[in-house]
Design an enzyme around this catalytic site. Structure first.
Site, PDB file in Angstrom:
ATOM      1  N   ASN A 150       0.803  -1.223   0.000  1.00  0.00           N
ATOM      2  CA  ASN A 150       0.000   0.000   0.000  1.00  0.00           C
ATOM      3  C   ASN A 150       0.836   1.272   0.000  1.00  0.00           C
ATOM      4  OD1 ASN A 150      -2.202  -1.586  -0.195  1.00  0.00           O
ATOM      5  ND2 ASN A 150      -2.757  -1.475   1.976  1.00  0.00           N
TER       6      ASN A 150
ATOM      7  N   ARG B  85      -8.436  -1.117  -7.234  1.00  0.00           N
ATOM      8  CA  ARG B  85      -9.025   0.187  -6.875  1.00  0.00           C
ATOM      9  C   ARG B  85      -7.973   1.267  -6.734  1.00  0.00           C
ATOM     10  NH1 ARG B  85     -13.734   0.048  -5.195  1.00  0.00           N
ATOM     11  NH2 ARG B  85     -13.448   2.012  -4.151  1.00  0.00           N
TER      12      ARG B  85
ATOM     13  N   CYS C 138     -16.498  -4.049  -5.211  1.00  0.00           N
ATOM     14  CA  CYS C 138     -15.440  -4.649  -4.383  1.00  0.00           C
ATOM     15  C   CYS C 138     -16.053  -5.856  -3.704  1.00  0.00           C
ATOM     16  CB  CYS C 138     -14.956  -3.633  -3.344  1.00  0.00           C
ATOM     17  SG  CYS C 138     -13.936  -4.381  -2.081  1.00  0.00           S
TER      18      CYS C 138
ATOM     19  N   ARG D 212     -17.380   0.868  -1.848  1.00  0.00           N
ATOM     20  CA  ARG D 212     -16.163   1.640  -1.524  1.00  0.00           C
ATOM     21  C   ARG D 212     -16.142   2.853  -2.443  1.00  0.00           C
ATOM     22  NH1 ARG D 212     -11.076  -2.190  -1.414  1.00  0.00           N
ATOM     23  NH2 ARG D 212     -10.079  -0.342  -0.569  1.00  0.00           N
ATOM     24  N   PRO D 213     -16.948   3.896  -2.095  1.00  0.00           N
ATOM     25  CA  PRO D 213     -17.071   5.057  -2.979  1.00  0.00           C
ATOM     26  C   PRO D 213     -15.778   5.863  -3.064  1.00  0.00           C
ATOM     27  CG  PRO D 213     -18.109   5.472  -0.853  1.00  0.00           C
ATOM     28  CD  PRO D 213     -17.686   4.032  -0.838  1.00  0.00           C
TER      29      PRO D 213
ATOM     30  N   LEU E  51     -14.976  11.238  -1.700  1.00  0.00           N
ATOM     31  CA  LEU E  51     -14.071  12.138  -0.989  1.00  0.00           C
ATOM     32  C   LEU E  51     -12.912  12.590  -1.889  1.00  0.00           C
ATOM     33  CD1 LEU E  51     -13.901  10.222   2.422  1.00  0.00           C
ATOM     34  CD2 LEU E  51     -15.228  12.290   1.925  1.00  0.00           C
TER      35      LEU E  51
ATOM     36  N   ASP F  84      -7.289  -4.483   7.778  1.00  0.00           N
ATOM     37  CA  ASP F  84      -6.617  -5.472   6.927  1.00  0.00           C
ATOM     38  C   ASP F  84      -6.053  -6.651   7.717  1.00  0.00           C
ATOM     39  OD1 ASP F  84      -5.237  -2.923   4.678  1.00  0.00           O
ATOM     40  OD2 ASP F  84      -7.238  -3.783   4.867  1.00  0.00           O
TER      41      ASP F  84
ATOM     42  N   ARG G  39      -1.817 -10.932  -5.013  1.00  0.00           N
ATOM     43  CA  ARG G  39      -1.915  -9.481  -5.167  1.00  0.00           C
ATOM     44  C   ARG G  39      -1.150  -8.742  -4.075  1.00  0.00           C
ATOM     45  NH1 ARG G  39      -7.750  -7.043  -6.024  1.00  0.00           N
ATOM     46  NH2 ARG G  39      -6.349  -5.220  -5.952  1.00  0.00           N
TER      47      ARG G  39
HETATM   48  C1  EPZ Z   1      -6.703   1.684   1.846  1.00  0.00           C
HETATM   49  O1  EPZ Z   1      -7.851   1.620   1.003  1.00  0.00           O
HETATM   50  C2  EPZ Z   1      -5.978   0.350   1.673  1.00  0.00           C
HETATM   51  N1  EPZ Z   1      -5.634   0.179   0.280  1.00  0.00           N
HETATM   52  C3  EPZ Z   1      -6.893  -0.799   2.112  1.00  0.00           C
HETATM   53  O2  EPZ Z   1      -6.129  -2.008   2.081  1.00  0.00           O
HETATM   54  C4  EPZ Z   1      -7.332  -0.578   3.555  1.00  0.00           C
HETATM   55  O3  EPZ Z   1      -8.287  -1.556   3.891  1.00  0.00           O
HETATM   56  C5  EPZ Z   1      -7.973   0.810   3.705  1.00  0.00           C
HETATM   57  O4  EPZ Z   1      -7.078   1.839   3.232  1.00  0.00           O
HETATM   58  C6  EPZ Z   1      -8.318   1.132   5.145  1.00  0.00           C
HETATM   59  O5  EPZ Z   1      -7.194   1.066   5.951  1.00  0.00           O
HETATM   60  C7  EPZ Z   1      -4.542   0.826  -0.206  1.00  0.00           C
HETATM   61  O6  EPZ Z   1      -3.838   1.550   0.465  1.00  0.00           O
HETATM   62  C8  EPZ Z   1      -4.225   0.603  -1.650  1.00  0.00           C
HETATM   63  P1  EPZ Z   1     -10.059   4.438   2.704  1.00  0.00           P
HETATM   64  P2  EPZ Z   1      -8.699   2.935   0.660  1.00  0.00           P
HETATM   65  O7  EPZ Z   1     -10.271   5.462   1.646  1.00  0.00           O
HETATM   66  O8  EPZ Z   1      -7.777   4.079   0.455  1.00  0.00           O
HETATM   67  C9  EPZ Z   1     -14.757   5.272   3.041  1.00  0.00           C
HETATM   68  C10 EPZ Z   1      -5.571  -4.217   1.466  1.00  0.00           C
HETATM   69  O9  EPZ Z   1      -6.060  -5.280   1.890  1.00  0.00           O
HETATM   70  N2  EPZ Z   1     -14.567   6.185   1.890  1.00  0.00           N
HETATM   71  O10 EPZ Z   1      -9.201   4.778   3.851  1.00  0.00           O
HETATM   72  O11 EPZ Z   1      -9.635   2.577  -0.427  1.00  0.00           O
HETATM   73  C11 EPZ Z   1     -14.565   3.800   2.647  1.00  0.00           C
HETATM   74  O12 EPZ Z   1     -15.715   3.254   2.100  1.00  0.00           O
HETATM   75  C12 EPZ Z   1      -6.492  -3.024   1.131  1.00  0.00           C
HETATM   76  O13 EPZ Z   1      -4.372  -4.033   1.324  1.00  0.00           O
HETATM   77  C13 EPZ Z   1     -15.642   6.935   1.437  1.00  0.00           C
HETATM   78  O14 EPZ Z   1     -16.748   6.844   1.977  1.00  0.00           O
HETATM   79  O15 EPZ Z   1      -9.529   3.092   2.031  1.00  0.00           O
HETATM   80  C14 EPZ Z   1     -14.160   3.174   3.973  1.00  0.00           C
HETATM   81  O16 EPZ Z   1     -15.280   2.862   4.729  1.00  0.00           O
HETATM   82  C15 EPZ Z   1      -7.940  -3.405   1.162  1.00  0.00           C
HETATM   83  N3  EPZ Z   1     -15.443   7.748   0.366  1.00  0.00           N
HETATM   84  C16 EPZ Z   1     -13.370   4.302   4.642  1.00  0.00           C
HETATM   85  O17 EPZ Z   1     -13.725   5.517   3.994  1.00  0.00           O
HETATM   86  C17 EPZ Z   1     -14.234   7.881  -0.262  1.00  0.00           C
HETATM   87  O18 EPZ Z   1     -14.097   8.650  -1.213  1.00  0.00           O
HETATM   88  C18 EPZ Z   1     -11.863   4.129   4.577  1.00  0.00           C
HETATM   89  O19 EPZ Z   1     -11.483   3.943   3.234  1.00  0.00           O
HETATM   90  C19 EPZ Z   1     -13.148   7.113   0.226  1.00  0.00           C
HETATM   91  C20 EPZ Z   1     -13.335   6.266   1.301  1.00  0.00           C
END
Ligand code: EPZ
Length: 420
Positions: A23, A92, A116, A121-122, A125, A304, A396
């Site tokens: 990540n 993503r 997903c 996972r919108p 933001l 994770d 992956r």
């Molecule tokens: C990152 O995903 C990681 N992926 C994910 O790891 C990890 O699960 C996640 O952060 C949380 O720690 C990478 O870094 C590539 P977020 P990301 O935006 O950036 C909501 C793995 O297994 N949200 O922090 O997509 C979302 O739905 C992967 O290695 C919105 O609502 O996560 C979630 O509930 C899986 N709108 C929360 O925020 C948005 O525009 C956190 O998501 C963005 C997010």
């Protein structure tokens, strides 16, 4: 399609080296779009997702080559600002090209990530923040179309702390005119590493490591080299694997601080853990205590590692509750663990585990990256043979996991070519 065949009930012993963080790599690589030239990213893990990001960047004109763990990227000749669905549907994190493309080229066409394995996972933001920086964004036919003159610094407050949205906004704001303030920004180590890399490239960022970032936009950036931080989720996976088998291991090339919340819960479960600046020793107890866990943003317990923790709690002497507050529906591994004989009930966004029931080997299906890791852990402790199908999910995010596990004494084999 490959599967893993695991013969269980062997204690893991010995030492293993942790790879660079998936990540972190997935955030550092798109940053090279911000300034043309040669970049060297060392300690890069050789993973499917890193390859996917390389292919995506190559489709835009970036040259990439990975030799061992040295990734060299050449972004001197960018020919396209488009991220097609063909690439984005695989991963993503492809959305991370949006910020840099808009900031540097004033235009981007990026496919929406799509579905997903575990619920919505919108990316609202990401879009809101870029609009606040002055980008015009239209979403049509499954694509984000963004155009902008020079972006203008702005005050951005994230309603939800998002790793991805923070990363994208940072990469946009570094080239914006004026100051951008980001409140409730993510502080995951992968974001701190990205911010430090952007500073190496000439960016001006205050508050790194805190949830309030201040970015003073600059006119130009330049290429830089950096080393990718260790993968704290891979580290946590090996520590829980050792604990579930009743083993004792040392993991090297790790940052113990990044794993603090997982270490604390493992100690609550009875493991004795010591660490140095770049290694962690774990000795598991005769029997594991049940420990409730609720996932949270960093430095809380990572979502994770939720699946691996549920697998571990099936071996604990007693009941426990594991709640996911980040992804409310991230439990696709549970029915597969139940197939192995585990006693787990799902209530809303919690799993109620009654531990201590011996697991019995059978065929189980991977559904996503971390879910598959939990099936591996269960297979390591189950009686008899467990076949974990569709391990492409694991490839992956885990570099040669079966080779590393075998070096610790596990009986695990990759079987290729069968259709499952
Ligand atoms: C990152 O995903 C990681 N992926 C994910 O790891 C990890 O699960 C996640 O952060 C949380 O720690 C990478 O870094 C590539 P977020 P990301 O935006 O950036 C909501 C793995 O297994 N949200 O922090 O997509 C979302 O739905 C992967 O290695 C919105 O609502 O996560 C979630 O509930 C899986 N709108 C929360 O925020 C948005 O525009 C956190 O998501 C963005 C997010």
């Amino acid at each position: 399609m490959d599967k893993f065949v695991i013969s269980g009930r062997r204690k893991l012993k010995g030492s293993v080296s942790i790879s660079g963080a998936k990540n972190a790599s997935l955030a550092l690589m798109p940053a090279t779009l911000l300034a043309g030239g040669i970049y060297r990213l060392s300690n890069t893990p050789d993973l499917k997702d890193v390859t996917t990001m390389s292919r995506l960047l190559e489709s835009m004109g970036v040259g990439t080559s990975l030799t061992g763990d040295q990734l060299v990227l050449d972004s001197s000749r960018i020919t396209s600002q488009e991220a097609p669905y063909a690439h984005v549907k695989k991963m993503r994190a492809s959305i991370y090209v949006l910020g840099p493309l808009v900031a540097r080229y004033g235009r981007a066409k990026v496919s929406l990530p799509g579905g997903c394995a575990w619920g919505p996972r919108p990316v609202n933001l990401h879009i809101d923040a870029l609009q606040k920086l002055g980008a015009k964004i239209e979403v049509k036919r499954g694509y984000i179309h963004a155009t902008a003159g020079r972006l203008i610094g702005a005050k951005i407050h994230f309603d939800v702390s998002s790793v991805g949205a923070t990363g994208n906004t940072l990469m946009a704001a570094v080239l914006a005119k004026g100051t951008t303030t980001m409140e409730n920004a993510a502080i995951e180590p992968e974001i701190t590493a990205l911010a430090e890399f952007l500073v190496k490239m000439g960016g001006r960022i205050e508050g790194i490591g805190t949830n309030k970032l201040e970015v003073e936009g600059v006119d130009d950036l330049h290429p830089a080299d950096t080393a990718t931080i260790p993968d704290r989720i891979e580290a946590a996976t090996f520590l829980t694997a050792a604990a579930i088998t009743g083993g004792s291991i040392r993991i090297d090339n790790v940052c113990p601080e990044h794993c603090a919340s997982v270490i604390a819960r493992l100690q609550d479960a009875g493991c004795s853990i010591t660490s140095t600046s770049d290694s962690i020793n774990l000795e598991s107890p005769g029997s594991l205590r049940p420990v409730d866990v609720s996932t949270a943003i960093y430095p809380g317990f990572p979502t994770d590692v939720q699946a691996q923790w549920i697998a571990l709690m099936t071996a604990a002497q007693g009941s426990s509750v594991v709640t996911d507050t980040i992804y409310l529906d991230r439990f696709k591994h549970v029915p597969e663990l139940v197939r192995l004989g585990a006693d787990i009930q799902i209530r809303n966004n919690s799993a109620l585990i009654t531990g201590g029931k011996p697991l019995m080997g059978t065929m189980v299906m991977s559904t996503d990256l971390r879910a598959s890791a939990s099936l591996i852990l269960a297979g390591l402790v189950a009686e008899g043979t467990t076949d974990v199908l569709r391990v492409y999910h694991l490839d992956r995010g885990y570099e040669a996991i079966e080779v590393k596990l075998r070096s610790l004494g596990a009986d695990i084999t990759r079987v290729s070519g069968e259709e499952f």
